[in-house]
Scaffold this motif. Structure first.
Motif, PDB file in Angstrom:
ATOM      1  N   SER A   4       5.142  -1.238 -11.140  1.00  0.00           N
ATOM      2  CA  SER A   4       6.009  -0.054 -11.053  1.00  0.00           C
ATOM      3  C   SER A   4       5.958   0.554  -9.659  1.00  0.00           C
ATOM      4  N   LYS A   5       4.808   0.452  -8.963  1.00  0.00           N
ATOM      5  CA  LYS A   5       4.764   0.938  -7.583  1.00  0.00           C
ATOM      6  C   LYS A   5       5.744   0.156  -6.716  1.00  0.00           C
TER       7      LYS A   5
ATOM      8  N   LEU B 296      -7.624   4.530  -5.603  1.00  0.00           N
ATOM      9  CA  LEU B 296      -7.595   3.304  -6.404  1.00  0.00           C
ATOM     10  C   LEU B 296      -9.009   2.785  -6.674  1.00  0.00           C
TER      11      LEU B 296
ATOM     12  N   SER C 175       0.826  -3.419 -14.642  1.00  0.00           N
ATOM     13  CA  SER C 175       2.075  -2.658 -14.729  1.00  0.00           C
ATOM     14  C   SER C 175       2.074  -1.524 -13.710  1.00  0.00           C
ATOM     15  N   ASN C 176       0.894  -0.973 -13.369  1.00  0.00           N
ATOM     16  CA  ASN C 176       0.824   0.001 -12.267  1.00  0.00           C
ATOM     17  C   ASN C 176       1.375  -0.601 -10.981  1.00  0.00           C
ATOM     18  N   GLU C 177       0.883  -1.793 -10.656  1.00  0.00           N
ATOM     19  CA  GLU C 177       1.278  -2.421  -9.389  1.00  0.00           C
ATOM     20  C   GLU C 177       2.773  -2.740  -9.383  1.00  0.00           C
TER      21      GLU C 177
ATOM     22  N   ARG D 209       9.442   0.719  -7.359  1.00  0.00           N
ATOM     23  CA  ARG D 209       9.919   2.028  -6.932  1.00  0.00           C
ATOM     24  C   ARG D 209      10.028   2.138  -5.415  1.00  0.00           C
ATOM     25  N   LYS D 210       9.475   1.178  -4.700  1.00  0.00           N
ATOM     26  CA  LYS D 210       9.523   1.252  -3.236  1.00  0.00           C
ATOM     27  C   LYS D 210      10.877   0.816  -2.738  1.00  0.00           C
ATOM     28  N   ARG D 211      11.341   1.433  -1.672  1.00  0.00           N
ATOM     29  CA  ARG D 211      12.618   1.054  -1.100  1.00  0.00           C
ATOM     30  C   ARG D 211      12.567  -0.395  -0.617  1.00  0.00           C
TER      31      ARG D 211
ATOM     32  N   GLY E  22      -1.828   4.020   3.797  1.00  0.00           N
ATOM     33  CA  GLY E  22      -1.446   5.260   3.128  1.00  0.00           C
ATOM     34  C   GLY E  22      -2.638   6.057   2.608  1.00  0.00           C
TER      35      GLY E  22
ATOM     36  N   THR F 182      -4.232   5.590  -0.025  1.00  0.00           N
ATOM     37  CA  THR F 182      -4.313   5.608  -1.484  1.00  0.00           C
ATOM     38  C   THR F 182      -5.382   4.656  -2.020  1.00  0.00           C
TER      39      THR F 182
ATOM     40  N   GLU G 297      -1.810   0.289   0.871  1.00  0.00           N
ATOM     41  CA  GLU G 297      -2.798   1.185   0.262  1.00  0.00           C
ATOM     42  C   GLU G 297      -3.816   1.635   1.303  1.00  0.00           C
TER      43      GLU G 297
ATOM     44  N   HIS H 227      -2.646  -2.627 -17.786  1.00  0.00           N
ATOM     45  CA  HIS H 227      -2.261  -1.363 -17.138  1.00  0.00           C
ATOM     46  C   HIS H 227      -2.287  -1.500 -15.623  1.00  0.00           C
ATOM     47  N   LEU H 228      -3.306  -2.231 -15.117  1.00  0.00           N
ATOM     48  CA  LEU H 228      -3.399  -2.432 -13.665  1.00  0.00           C
ATOM     49  C   LEU H 228      -2.174  -3.179 -13.169  1.00  0.00           C
TER      50      LEU H 228
END
Lengths: 330, 309
Positions: free
Chosen positions: A12-13, A144, A8-10, A16-18, A138, A140, A135, A5-6
């Motif tokens: 997908s982040k 985390l 796939s989190n990273e 999704r970033k430009r 930002g 975040t 991170e 999960h960790l």
């Protein structure tokens, strides 16, 4: 909490970033640009020589190189590169193997050979420098690191995700180079024979005793594999910089400076032999495949591989130690 | 006595030889809203960062639901939901994707609660919009939502009403009271006295990294006030007696309000009784937290009436 999960989190982040989308876009744009340029150059050459026979072209290249070799302004490194190129071209003529056979696979070969020193590392830097510092800047990182997951696992998730993203980048480069350049040169040529096994020393001496022909696709597998290896070490170094500095922009700046310095040193500093220990000088692993002389005397394939391996490992250790121990102040 | 959810003792933080936080100790029990009050720069956020493991304390002990944060951070933090400073989330992801990211780190139970917490903070209609488009109030609510994903026993909120409009502040206050009513322990930091006074059951006042006062809000307020109302009969007899005990007084229709300390009140009452007055009621007025705060932090010069005589 499951570790994947960790990861796939990273991923997908990042996807999704430009930033990542822009990098992929740059790859396609550059490939199209180079394909067009190469096509125009080939056309011009055919016109100049009055023939498209590759034997004539290679012979002309040899003549040009021989003349250039007389120039008193050449550094010893440049001399070595030219005389190695002459030796190899002569061998290719003798054995009737066209080094410039047109086709998308040949373009892929040229792109990876030229891209491993600067272009591909720079794209990797843009992705990797963001992993930790974004991170921090930002804010975040607070979310985390307060979820009951150890800092070691959080960073490990990032490292694994980064390596997968670099693999995806390499795959994108291969696919883009094939698909886009095929529009210009056609898609044929994976089975073209190419000469392999030139052993070239830093002084430009070429040992021909191990040369044999092999299908182009096998060369491509090796070259893109080695490109992946050197990209991974660039990623590891960028990750370290990313954990050390808070701003992504300065992280990218530091890594770009290091890469460019490495490329300059490889060209200039063949007399400063200590420079061979710098990881940036060792990035061009594909050079050992295609018979380019190593930039600095004493560098071998094994040496470069070991150098990149050790510096990547050190960079990762520093990243983990700093990330786990650091106080996350405001 | 129930066991505390959060127990902090002797917390110190020193950075480069400068003491940011010194000897902070307190406990928070289930259902309690604990206010951590102090001016900006008093060490509130440093303390919060230590409570959630972002900063390592130089010394001191933090126990969350019985787990040591130092030795067993994983179990300790599984009981905690928090917002440290601003509710910073990924602006390029939607509210839902943000919650999914954070919930996946906490397990399947948290993932299945995403819709529920989104409804709880009334974000369900905008949940699939990018956080970039959210107002500050919505981000604050999304912050609360992510803090509730793991069914925490302790909620740690840093200035939770920052950036909210008056209606939003009111709503947040109701919401936090409701959560406390369900047994959650809530730690709220604030630099706003009125807010802590309205919201919190207990309060710790910090200044320059030290705790200078702590206790139940009601007790603190009562002890800070120097005003006492006397409802007595007849007023004409009582007034000269009270005047002998204080310089400062106000007479209203049916009571006399005086400024006096507790021991003076008792001697005044005995004199009133001896003089044959009927005493219906003697009450000490509640002060405001602002008065407590200024007394404690040495701001009494500006409020002469509250200095003890």
């Amino acid at each position: 909490m499951v570790f994947h999960h960790l990861v796939s989190n990273e991923i997908s982040k990042m996807v999704r970033k430009r930033r990542y989308q822009v990098v992929l876009l740059i790859v396609f744009a550059l490939v199209a640009l180079f394909s067009y340029g190469e096509q125009q150059a080939a056309k011009a050459l055919t016109q100049q020589l009055g023939t498209s026979d590759w034997h004539v072209q290679v012979q002309e290249e040899i003549t040009r190189d021989l003349n250039e070799l007389q120039s008193p302004f050449l550094s010893s490194g440049e001399k070595a590169a030219i005389s190695a190129a002459i030796k190899e071209a002569e061998y290719e003529l003798q054995h009737n193997v066209n080094p410039n056979a047109p086709g998308a696979p040949s373009f892929m070969r040229g792109f990876i050979d030229d891209g491993t020193t600067l272009l591909i590392p720079m794209l990797v830097v843009v992705i990797a420098s963001d992993m930790v510092s974004s991170e921090m800047s930002g804010g975040t990182i607070k979310m985390l690191l307060t979820r009951g997951v150890s800092r070691f696992q959080v960073l490990l998730g990032k490292v694994v995700a980064l390596f997968l993203l670099v693999a995806l980048l390499m795959a994108t480069i291969a696919v883009a180079a094939y698909v886009v350049s095929g529009l210009f040169f056609g898609y044929q040529g994976f089975n073209l024979p190419i000469l392999f096994g030139f052993h070239t020393s830093a002084s430009g001496y070429v040992n021909l005793s191990h040369v044999y022909t092999m299908a182009l696709w096998r060369y491509l597998v090796m070259a893109y594999g080695l490109g992946f290896v050197s990209s991974i070490s660039v990623a590891a170094l960028s990750l370290m910089v990313s954990t050390l500095v808070r701003s992504t922009a300065s992280g990218i700046g530091i890594m770009m400076a290091a890469l460019i310095a490495g490329a300059l040193l490889a060209n200039l500093a063949s007399t400063w032999t200590q420079a061979k220990y710098l990881p940036m000088v060792n990035l061009a692993l594909t050079g050992y495949l295609n018979g380019s002389p190593p930039p600095i005397n004493g560098m071998t394939f094994t040496f470069s591989l070991a150098d990149l391996g050790v510096s990547s490992l050190l960079a990762l250790v520093v990243s983990f130690v700093v990330f786990i121990r650091r106080d996350m102040m405001g | 006595m129930p066991t505390p959810i959060l127990s902090v003792s002797g917390l110190h933080k020193k950075v480069h030889g400068r003491t940011l936080v010194k000897d902070i100790s307190f406990e928070i029990y289930p259902g309690e809203i604990f206010g951590f009050l102090g001016p900006n720069g008093a060490g509130k956020t440093t303390t919060i960062r230590m409570l959630v493991g972002l900063i390592r304390p130089t010394s001191g002990r933090i126990l969350i639901d019985g787990h040591s944060l130092k030795k067993n951070a994983r179990h300790a933090m599984q009981k905690v939901g928090c917002i440290v400073e601003n509710p910073d989330l990924y602006p390029y992801l939607s509210g839902y994707e943000n919650l999914l990211q954070l919930a996946r780190m906490q397990g399947n139970a948290a993932v299945s609660r995403i819709e529920e917490v989104a409804r709880l903070v009334r974000l369900q209609d905008r949940l699939h919009d990018k956080v970039r488009t959210y107002s500050l109030g919505m981000r604050q609510r999304l912050g609360i939502a992510q803090a509730l994903l793991n069914r925490p026993k302790l909620l740690i909120l840093d200035e939770p009403t920052n950036g909210l409009d008056p209606a939003g502040i009111h709503e947040m206050r109701d919401f936090l009271r409701q959560l406390a009513g369900q047994g959650l322990a809530i730690f709220v930091s604030s630099h706003l006295l009125a807010e802590v006074q309205q919201l919190c059951h207990t309060v710790a006042i910090v200044q320059n990294g030290r705790m200078i006062q702590a206790g139940a809000v009601g007790t603190l307020l009562a002890s800070s006030s120097t005003w006492v109302d006397f409802r007595v009969h007849p007023m004409e007899t009582a007034l000269p007696i009270l005047q002998r005990h204080t310089d400062v007084f106000e007479q209203t229709e049916n009571s006399i309000r005086c400024q006096m300390a507790d021991d003076v009140v008792s001697s005044a009452v005995s004199e009133l009784v001896a003089a044959g007055c009927l005493i219906y009621q003697v009450t000490r007025q509640s002060g405001t937290l602002e008065e407590v705060f200024l007394q404690m932090t040495g701001g009494e010069q500006r409020h002469g009436f509250s200095s003890p005589r």
